[in-house]
Design a protein around this motif. Sequence first.
Motif: not given
Length: 399
Positions: A1-2, A314-316, A323-324, A357-359
């Motif tokens: 998800e961007e 954004i990096w995992a 990842v985005a 941002a990813p939750r």
Amino acid sequence: EEPVLLAELKPGRPQRYDWKSSCETWSVAFSPDGAWFAWSQGHCVVKLIPWPLGETELGCKTLERKSRGGKAESRSRGAAKEKTLECGQIVWGLAFSAWPAAEDGDTDPACAVGLPCLVLATGLNDGQIKVWEVQTGHLLFSLLGHQDVVRDLSFAPNGSPILVSASRDKTLRVWDLSRDGQQVQVLSGHVQWVYCCSISPDCSMLCSAAGEKSALLWSMRSYTLIRRLEGHQSSVVSCDFSPDSALLVTASYDACVIMWDPYTGEQLRTLRHVPLHSALDSSSEIHTSSLRSVCFSPEGLYLATVADDRLLRIWALELRSPVAFAPMTNGLCCMYFPHGGFIATGTRDGHVQFWTAPRVLSSLKHLCRRALRTFLTTYQVLALPIPRKLKEFLTYRTF
């Protein structure tokens, strides 16, 4: 998800200023409880905004819902109002901290009895550090000692009144605000401008990044140099610790982020910023991927980076590729909201942007690792009578 752009704040344009000079947002900051947001909007001004944003600034209810949903319960702040801090000099660094709770019978007007007073430190162009009480907007201290721009500031995350400043005079200085801002220590070791400083969440270490190919790691107990972290090919400009203090990331003009074990000095992985040509125009010059800022997410599973190639990434933690992505122009800094869910970025135009941002719900494995690493060093983990694979997981050699 961007990442989705939720809101953008733009400063007013007073007629008395030449708008094209000194308008950069060099720093953005959230208070530790997520109740306030500060940004250096250029022209010697810092804006203090109660959080969450009102609909007049926001123009989008999504962010307000997200921030309220993630906000921790806190004591009533009353009718908090936006404040403008006139600092008199260009503002480069910002840092919030919780002021120690006042004792019963304490008549200090800066702090209500039993309630911590939130303070904001501002690093200025002339080497001064001005410390403000957030609720009232009153100036508490002017700290003098640096001979050049104060580029960055970091309070001890445990709420103690210790402040570290990083300056273009090639030094870091340690201040104790409980002793009227007394200078405790001067840390010398850099040979170039110091761009960034970060205190580990367990308050045992301090990392500093300067216009050199290495970062320095210091002891916060003895204020002595622990080690020099070497591995970058150009100036290191930003650094941040993971929430459990087990990892350190450094960002450089060489377009790389290096993830380190701060206890051993070992490089764990390198995240390379490869330009996306679709995000660049024909006028782009070399060094388009030079890094400006890096920060960990509050749960410690993601990183955010801002680079000169006009992208927020954004990096995992477990992956070596982003990842985005989100397109942004002239980005200078980034910071996660303390309770997660979105990121604030500042630009050369004096603007602030808020991105989703990813939750994520942390796995039980990660929660256990984070809990253990909060009080165990890498060497202590390696000494435990446990299987090798478990040691590798706990020391972030595997994910």
